[in-house]
Scaffold this motif. Structure first.
Motif, PDB file in Angstrom:
ATOM      1  N   CYS A 165       5.863  -9.328   5.938  1.00 56.52           N
ATOM      2  CA  CYS A 165       5.150  -8.328   5.136  1.00 56.52           C
ATOM      3  C   CYS A 165       6.029  -7.089   4.970  1.00 56.52           C
ATOM      4  O   CYS A 165       7.114  -7.013   5.528  1.00 56.52           O
ATOM      5  N   TRP A 166       5.512  -6.128   4.204  1.00 55.04           N
ATOM      6  CA  TRP A 166       6.210  -4.871   3.940  1.00 55.04           C
ATOM      7  C   TRP A 166       5.384  -3.686   4.446  1.00 55.04           C
ATOM      8  O   TRP A 166       4.164  -3.736   4.411  1.00 55.04           O
ATOM      9  N   VAL A 167       6.080  -2.637   4.864  1.00 55.46           N
ATOM     10  CA  VAL A 167       5.447  -1.337   5.057  1.00 55.46           C
ATOM     11  C   VAL A 167       6.097  -0.386   4.058  1.00 55.46           C
ATOM     12  O   VAL A 167       7.272  -0.546   3.711  1.00 55.46           O
ATOM     13  N   PRO A 168       5.358   0.596   3.557  1.00 55.33           N
ATOM     14  CA  PRO A 168       5.901   1.476   2.511  1.00 55.33           C
ATOM     15  C   PRO A 168       6.857   2.530   3.063  1.00 55.33           C
ATOM     16  O   PRO A 168       6.910   2.781   4.279  1.00 55.33           O
ATOM     17  N   ALA A 169       7.581   3.157   2.165  1.00 57.52           N
ATOM     18  CA  ALA A 169       8.412   4.306   2.533  1.00 57.52           C
ATOM     19  C   ALA A 169       7.521   5.358   3.178  1.00 57.52           C
ATOM     20  O   ALA A 169       6.399   5.593   2.727  1.00 57.52           O
ATOM     21  N   GLY A 170       8.011   5.974   4.245  1.00 51.63           N
ATOM     22  CA  GLY A 170       7.236   6.979   4.966  1.00 51.63           C
ATOM     23  C   GLY A 170       6.328   6.407   6.039  1.00 51.63           C
ATOM     24  O   GLY A 170       5.647   7.164   6.734  1.00 51.63           O
ATOM     25  N   PHE A 225      10.196   4.879   8.644  1.00 46.01           N
ATOM     26  CA  PHE A 225      11.134   4.370   7.654  1.00 46.01           C
ATOM     27  C   PHE A 225      11.149   5.259   6.415  1.00 46.01           C
ATOM     28  O   PHE A 225      10.097   5.660   5.925  1.00 46.01           O
ATOM     29  N   THR A 226      12.357   5.525   5.888  1.00 48.30           N
ATOM     30  CA  THR A 226      12.476   6.357   4.698  1.00 48.30           C
ATOM     31  C   THR A 226      12.334   5.551   3.408  1.00 48.30           C
ATOM     32  O   THR A 226      12.153   6.122   2.340  1.00 48.30           O
ATOM     33  N   LYS A 227      12.422   4.224   3.514  1.00 47.01           N
ATOM     34  CA  LYS A 227      12.278   3.334   2.360  1.00 47.01           C
ATOM     35  C   LYS A 227      11.340   2.194   2.744  1.00 47.01           C
ATOM     36  O   LYS A 227      11.119   1.940   3.928  1.00 47.01           O
ATOM     37  N   LYS A 228      10.799   1.502   1.736  1.00 52.17           N
ATOM     38  CA  LYS A 228       9.935   0.366   2.072  1.00 52.17           C
ATOM     39  C   LYS A 228      10.744  -0.619   2.911  1.00 52.17           C
ATOM     40  O   LYS A 228      11.952  -0.784   2.706  1.00 52.17           O
ATOM     41  N   THR A 229      10.069  -1.230   3.880  1.00 52.26           N
ATOM     42  CA  THR A 229      10.771  -2.017   4.891  1.00 52.26           C
ATOM     43  C   THR A 229      10.049  -3.329   5.150  1.00 52.26           C
ATOM     44  O   THR A 229       8.827  -3.360   5.272  1.00 52.26           O
ATOM     45  N   LYS A 230      10.840  -4.397   5.263  1.00 52.07           N
ATOM     46  CA  LYS A 230      10.296  -5.726   5.505  1.00 52.07           C
ATOM     47  C   LYS A 230      10.175  -5.982   7.006  1.00 52.07           C
ATOM     48  O   LYS A 230      11.130  -5.787   7.762  1.00 52.07           O
ATOM     49  N   ILE A 231       8.976  -6.409   7.427  1.00 50.87           N
ATOM     50  CA  ILE A 231       8.725  -6.787   8.814  1.00 50.87           C
ATOM     51  C   ILE A 231       8.968  -8.289   8.913  1.00 50.87           C
ATOM     52  O   ILE A 231       8.508  -9.062   8.071  1.00 50.87           O
ATOM     53  N   GLN A 232       9.698  -8.701   9.944  1.00 53.93           N
ATOM     54  CA  GLN A 232      10.064 -10.102  10.051  1.00 53.93           C
ATOM     55  C   GLN A 232       9.983 -10.606  11.488  1.00 53.93           C
ATOM     56  O   GLN A 232       9.967  -9.826  12.431  1.00 53.93           O
ATOM     57  N   ALA A 253       0.851  -1.200   0.000  1.00 57.33           N
ATOM     58  CA  ALA A 253       0.000   0.000   0.000  1.00 57.33           C
ATOM     59  C   ALA A 253       0.880   1.241   0.000  1.00 57.33           C
ATOM     60  O   ALA A 253       2.011   1.223   0.459  1.00 57.33           O
ATOM     61  N   HIS A 254       0.333   2.316  -0.491  1.00 61.61           N
ATOM     62  CA  HIS A 254       1.042   3.591  -0.512  1.00 61.61           C
ATOM     63  C   HIS A 254       0.221   4.635   0.236  1.00 61.61           C
ATOM     64  O   HIS A 254      -0.781   4.319   0.867  1.00 61.61           O
ATOM     65  N   TYR A 255       0.624   5.853   0.122  1.00 61.52           N
ATOM     66  CA  TYR A 255      -0.007   6.951   0.840  1.00 61.52           C
ATOM     67  C   TYR A 255      -1.512   6.998   0.567  1.00 61.52           C
ATOM     68  O   TYR A 255      -1.938   7.068  -0.583  1.00 61.52           O
ATOM     69  N   ALA A 256      -2.310   6.933   1.644  1.00 67.38           N
ATOM     70  CA  ALA A 256      -3.772   6.948   1.503  1.00 67.38           C
ATOM     71  C   ALA A 256      -4.376   8.251   2.025  1.00 67.38           C
ATOM     72  O   ALA A 256      -5.585   8.406   2.031  1.00 67.38           O
ATOM     73  N   GLY A 257      -3.550   9.168   2.482  1.00 66.77           N
ATOM     74  CA  GLY A 257      -4.040  10.430   3.014  1.00 66.77           C
ATOM     75  C   GLY A 257      -3.511  10.670   4.412  1.00 66.77           C
ATOM     76  O   GLY A 257      -3.179   9.736   5.133  1.00 66.77           O
ATOM     77  N   ALA A 258      -3.451  11.917   4.806  1.00 63.70           N
ATOM     78  CA  ALA A 258      -2.901  12.293   6.110  1.00 63.70           C
ATOM     79  C   ALA A 258      -3.683  11.639   7.245  1.00 63.70           C
ATOM     80  O   ALA A 258      -4.905  11.748   7.308  1.00 63.70           O
ATOM     81  N   GLY A 259      -2.973  10.961   8.113  1.00 64.68           N
ATOM     82  CA  GLY A 259      -3.587  10.374   9.304  1.00 64.68           C
ATOM     83  C   GLY A 259      -4.419   9.136   9.072  1.00 64.68           C
ATOM     84  O   GLY A 259      -5.050   8.637  10.004  1.00 64.68           O
ATOM     85  N   VAL A 260      -4.448   8.596   7.866  1.00 68.91           N
ATOM     86  CA  VAL A 260      -5.247   7.405   7.579  1.00 68.91           C
ATOM     87  C   VAL A 260      -4.506   6.173   8.096  1.00 68.91           C
ATOM     88  O   VAL A 260      -3.376   5.901   7.684  1.00 68.91           O
ATOM     89  N   LEU A 261      -5.141   5.441   9.010  1.00 73.70           N
ATOM     90  CA  LEU A 261      -4.544   4.233   9.556  1.00 73.70           C
ATOM     91  C   LEU A 261      -4.576   3.139   8.500  1.00 73.70           C
ATOM     92  O   LEU A 261      -5.619   2.844   7.925  1.00 73.70           O
ATOM     93  N   GLN A 262      -3.414   2.559   8.250  1.00 79.79           N
ATOM     94  CA  GLN A 262      -3.292   1.487   7.273  1.00 79.79           C
ATOM     95  C   GLN A 262      -2.768   0.242   7.972  1.00 79.79           C
ATOM     96  O   GLN A 262      -2.339   0.297   9.129  1.00 79.79           O
ATOM     97  N   CYS A 263      -2.811  -0.876   7.276  1.00 80.47           N
ATOM     98  CA  CYS A 263      -2.457  -2.147   7.888  1.00 80.47           C
ATOM     99  C   CYS A 263      -1.641  -2.982   6.913  1.00 80.47           C
ATOM    100  O   CYS A 263      -1.971  -3.078   5.730  1.00 80.47           O
ATOM    101  N   ALA A 264      -0.569  -3.582   7.412  1.00 83.64           N
ATOM    102  CA  ALA A 264       0.194  -4.579   6.667  1.00 83.64           C
ATOM    103  C   ALA A 264       0.113  -5.865   7.479  1.00 83.64           C
ATOM    104  O   ALA A 264       0.093  -5.821   8.707  1.00 83.64           O
ATOM    105  N   TYR A 265       0.062  -6.986   6.796  1.00 84.23           N
ATOM    106  CA  TYR A 265      -0.016  -8.247   7.528  1.00 84.23           C
ATOM    107  C   TYR A 265       0.611  -9.365   6.706  1.00 84.23           C
ATOM    108  O   TYR A 265       0.744  -9.277   5.491  1.00 84.23           O
ATOM    109  N   GLY A 322      18.182   2.573   3.627  1.00 88.30           N
ATOM    110  CA  GLY A 322      18.068   4.005   3.865  1.00 88.30           C
ATOM    111  C   GLY A 322      19.027   4.474   4.942  1.00 88.30           C
ATOM    112  O   GLY A 322      19.746   3.685   5.549  1.00 88.30           O
ATOM    113  N   SER A 323      19.010   5.780   5.194  1.00 84.85           N
ATOM    114  CA  SER A 323      19.916   6.347   6.197  1.00 84.85           C
ATOM    115  C   SER A 323      19.160   7.021   7.334  1.00 84.85           C
ATOM    116  O   SER A 323      19.735   7.796   8.094  1.00 84.85           O
TER     117      SER A 323
END
Length: 170
Positions: free
Chosen positions: A48-53, A134-141, A18-30, A84-85
């Motif tokens: 799973c992954w979470v997007p950059a930002g 995170f500044t880049k997409k990141t893998k949750i493990q 998923a990418h940016y869905a709007g300011a303050g919109v709660l999103q979910c990765a699983y 990322g840095s």
């Protein structure tokens, strides 16, 4: 046996996130992974992954009572390095929780499940008021620190709640 890296469908490199869905919109990765053999020390389950930002604000680790008898299985939830840095872009294998020895008994040792099984709120840096971003997409493990004693099979899942701040993505 040798430790392995095992990848859930949603943890695969090319899986769309998923990418940016709007300011303050709660999103979910699983992600969900079916463990079919004994868990070894050092096994990594890419969930799973979470997007950059992404800014993680909570979530849960769920699972079957994988280690039966005298429990020994110890797992952590965290993230892999993303190249990322930023402050949280380096790997932190227990950044979302050192779950300790997983006991499937209801309400035992951090387990908030009212029935047999595993249900642990994410903690790690969250438990001290820090919301990792995170500044880049990141893998949750999930990483095993101590192998399972008996039983060995079952399903684990991770659910991560986050919001996206596009100004953090680079």
């Amino acid at each position: 046996m040798v430790a392995e890296t095992l990848t859930a469908t949603r943890g695969a490199t090319g899986f769309p996130i998923a990418h940016y869905a709007g300011a303050g919109v709660l999103q979910c990765a699983y992600g969900t992974y079916t463990i079919a053999a004994a868990v070894e020390d050092g096994d990594i389950f890419e969930m799973c992954w979470v997007p950059a930002g992404a800014i993680i604000v909570g979530g849960y680790f769920y699972g079957a009572d994988i280690d039966t008898g005298t429990e020994a299985l110890n797992m952590d939830v965290g993230w892999a390095a993303n190249g990322g840095s930023g402050t949280y872009d380096a790997a932190d294998p227990d950044g979302l929780g050192d779950l300790g020895v997983l006991t499937g008994d209801a309400f035992a040792a951090g387990n908030v499940s009212p029935t047999v099984g595993l249900m642990y709120p994410l903690s790690g840096v969250l438990s001290v008021g820090t919301l990792p971003f995170f500044t880049k997409k990141t893998k949750i493990q999930v990483e095993a620190n101590v192998p399972s004693n008996a039983g060995h099979t079952g399903v684990i899942s991770v659910v991560v709640w986050y919001v996206v701040d596009p100004t953090l993505a680079v």
